[in-house]
Scaffold this motif. Structure first.
Motif, short mmCIF file in Angstrom:
data_model
loop_
_atom_site.label_atom_id
_atom_site.label_comp_id
_atom_site.label_asym_id
_atom_site.label_seq_id
_atom_site.Cartn_x
_atom_site.Cartn_y
_atom_site.Cartn_z
N PHE A 65 0.90 -1.26 0.10
CA PHE A 65 0.14 -0.10 0.03
C PHE A 65 1.02 1.31 -0.14
O PHE A 65 1.54 1.48 0.79
N LYS A 66 0.68 2.16 -0.97
CA LYS A 66 1.55 3.33 -1.19
C LYS A 66 0.63 4.43 -1.57
O LYS A 66 -0.34 4.34 -2.35
N VAL A 67 1.19 5.51 -1.14
CA VAL A 67 0.39 6.76 -1.44
C VAL A 67 1.65 7.90 -1.92
O VAL A 67 2.63 8.10 -1.40
N LEU A 68 1.59 8.13 -3.22
CA LEU A 68 2.34 9.20 -3.90
C LEU A 68 1.87 10.52 -3.69
O LEU A 68 0.90 10.90 -4.32
N PHE A 69 2.73 11.55 -3.34
CA PHE A 69 2.40 13.08 -3.34
C PHE A 69 2.28 13.23 -4.53
O PHE A 69 3.11 13.09 -5.23
N PRO A 70 1.89 14.55 -4.73
CA PRO A 70 1.68 15.35 -6.30
C PRO A 70 3.29 15.98 -6.15
O PRO A 70 3.76 16.52 -5.26
N VAL A 71 3.59 16.05 -7.41
CA VAL A 71 5.02 16.53 -7.59
C VAL A 71 4.71 18.03 -8.20
O VAL A 71 4.05 18.12 -9.27
N LEU A 72 5.12 18.94 -7.48
CA LEU A 72 4.68 20.38 -7.95
C LEU A 72 5.83 20.87 -8.85
O LEU A 72 6.94 20.88 -8.28
N PRO A 73 5.37 21.64 -9.83
CA PRO A 73 6.62 22.20 -10.91
C PRO A 73 7.12 23.48 -9.98
O PRO A 73 6.31 24.06 -9.27
N ASP A 74 8.07 23.90 -10.53
CA ASP A 74 8.51 25.36 -9.97
C ASP A 74 7.63 26.44 -9.91
O ASP A 74 7.54 27.55 -9.32
N SER A 75 6.40 26.53 -11.13
CA SER A 75 5.69 27.45 -11.28
C SER A 75 4.23 26.78 -11.52
O SER A 75 4.17 25.97 -12.27
N LEU A 76 3.55 27.51 -10.64
CA LEU A 76 2.06 27.14 -10.93
C LEU A 76 1.36 28.21 -11.61
O LEU A 76 2.02 29.48 -11.79
N ASP A 77 -0.07 28.54 -11.64
CA ASP A 77 -0.79 29.55 -12.34
C ASP A 77 -0.72 30.57 -11.41
O ASP A 77 -1.27 30.40 -10.45
N HIS A 78 -0.07 31.61 -11.63
CA HIS A 78 0.06 32.81 -11.02
C HIS A 78 0.98 32.67 -9.73
O HIS A 78 0.81 33.58 -8.42
N PHE A 79 1.33 31.49 -9.29
CA PHE A 79 2.18 31.39 -7.98
C PHE A 79 3.45 30.54 -8.44
O PHE A 79 3.60 30.05 -9.33
N GLU A 80 4.44 30.85 -7.59
CA GLU A 80 5.67 30.51 -7.62
C GLU A 80 6.35 29.73 -6.33
O GLU A 80 5.93 29.99 -5.49
N VAL A 81 6.88 28.16 -6.49
CA VAL A 81 7.28 27.59 -5.40
C VAL A 81 8.63 27.88 -4.99
O VAL A 81 9.76 27.89 -5.92
N VAL A 82 8.77 28.49 -3.86
CA VAL A 82 10.14 28.98 -3.40
C VAL A 82 10.81 27.83 -2.69
O VAL A 82 12.05 27.61 -2.86
N THR A 83 10.09 27.25 -1.69
CA THR A 83 10.90 25.83 -1.02
C THR A 83 9.85 24.66 -1.10
O THR A 83 8.56 25.23 -0.95
N ARG A 84 10.32 23.75 -0.72
CA ARG A 84 9.52 22.36 -0.59
C ARG A 84 10.25 21.55 0.49
O ARG A 84 11.71 21.55 0.50
N SER A 85 9.70 20.93 1.35
CA SER A 85 10.11 20.36 2.48
C SER A 85 10.20 18.80 1.91
O SER A 85 9.69 18.46 1.04
N ASN A 86 10.90 17.92 2.88
CA ASN A 86 10.71 16.60 2.75
C ASN A 86 9.53 15.88 3.23
O ASN A 86 8.85 16.54 3.97
N LEU A 87 9.15 14.69 2.81
CA LEU A 87 7.90 14.09 3.11
C LEU A 87 8.27 13.33 4.82
O LEU A 87 9.39 12.86 4.74
#
Length: 331
Positions: A65-87
């Motif tokens: 049984f596994k759950v895969l989190f979504p992989v966010l790109p560096d840029s979304l619509d009108h938003f920018e990903v600054v940092t991302r933590s580990n699971l």
């Protein structure tokens, strides 16, 4: 009575058959959420987006049984990903909560939505993954309010900062360390003791080498085979090499007359000068004038060379070890 019991059992079986798929679905269900710490920011400010997936203890222990989190790109619509933590995983009683935090920012003013997040859920080794989707999150991105009633203020001048030695302490320490190291190296190179050259004492004396070479020349019977020039060349070279090593005379680089002049200060060698003169004269005539000496002259030259070696050989004492046994006299 019997009919009622049968009808009751059939009814219970039907109820259990209907509820069994729902129980399996409940076992496989995963609660996923997406939350933001605020829904209103100013341009350039940041949002903390928290993604979580809640698993039961049975699901967490199941290796398939596994759950895969979504992989966010560096840029979304009108938003920018600054940092991302580990699971990361939190344990709350019989639940295991997987969570990941993203830091977002936006530079477009208006009302925007963080899109739904899709989680992939695998319930078996070869099972087709299911999707769990979160709800979108609305965020207001506001501009900075400007008071237009007030007058514009002039740009302020650049102010200098007072100089402080502590601002350059690292450079000072590095420079001082470099000076100390360079000074230490110079002092060490100047004061260290230079290794004394190792003088190898020859195991075989020049006299012994010359005697062995004369013996080899006689055994080869060079002049008996008709090679007169080779015989006298080797004979004189043996004597010249012996003089050079035993008495420090550059005999190999000198002519016969120069050699006879330079042996005068060496008493023992000077006493054999007549024999050496006669030997050199015959050798020069044989090498350069193609003179054909007699067999008696060949043997006589060999005998003179042996007598010169015997007369000038060093004594066995420690003082005579380097061949300095010959006393010098004024020319």
């Amino acid at each position: 009575m019997y009919k009622q019991e049968v009808i009751r059992r059939i009814f219970l079986c039907c109820i259990l058959g209907l509820l069994f798929p729902f129980s399996l679905l409940a076992q496989q269900a995963v609660d996923v959420t997406a939350k933001a710490d605020t829904n209103s920011i100013r341009i350039g400010e940041q949002i903390k987006l928290q993604l979580t997936a809640t698993l039961t203890a049975q699901q967490f222990k199941d290796a398939n049984f596994k759950v895969l989190f979504p992989v966010l790109p560096d840029s979304l619509d009108h938003f920018e990903v600054v940092t991302r933590s580990n699971l990361d995983t939190l344990v709350n009683q019989d639940q295991h909560i997987l969570h990941q935090t993203f830091t977002l920012t936006s530079f477009d003013s208006g009302h925007w939505e963080i899109p739904p997040m899709r989680f992939e859920v695998f319930s078996g080794a070869n099972a087709t993954p299911d999707s769990a989707i979160t709800l979108p999150i609305g965020v207001d991105v506001n501009t900075v309010a400007v008071d237009t009633t007030k007058a514009f203020k002039p740009i302020k001048e650049i102010k200098g900062v007072a100089w402080s030695i502590w601002d350059y302490w690292l450079y000072i320490v590095i420079g001082a360390a470099a000076v100390l190291i360079i000074g230490g190296l110079i002092w060490y190179l100047r004061t260290r003791k230079k290794p004394e050259p190792v003088i190898k004492t020859p195991t075989v004396s020049p006299y012994e080498i010359a005697i062995q070479e004369l013996k080899a020349l006689k055994e080869e019977k060079v002049w008996q085979q008709g090679d007169i020039k080779q015989y006298y060349t080797r004979l004189t070279d043996i004597l010249r090499t012996y003089f050079e090593h035993q008495f420090s005379i550059a005999a190999l680089e000198q002519t016969s007359e120069e050699l006879l002049q330079n042996i005068k200060p060496v008493t023992k060698l000077n006493q054999q000068r007549d024999k050496l003169r006669s030997l050199l004269a015959i050798a020069d005539l044989a090498k350069f004038a193609k003179l054909q000496p007699t067999a008696d002259e060949h043997q006589e030259c060999m005998q003179k060379a042996e007598e010169i070696l015997e007369w000038t050989k060093p004594k066995t004492g420690a003082a005579e070890e380097t061949g300095t046994d010959a006393t010098l006299e004024k020319a």
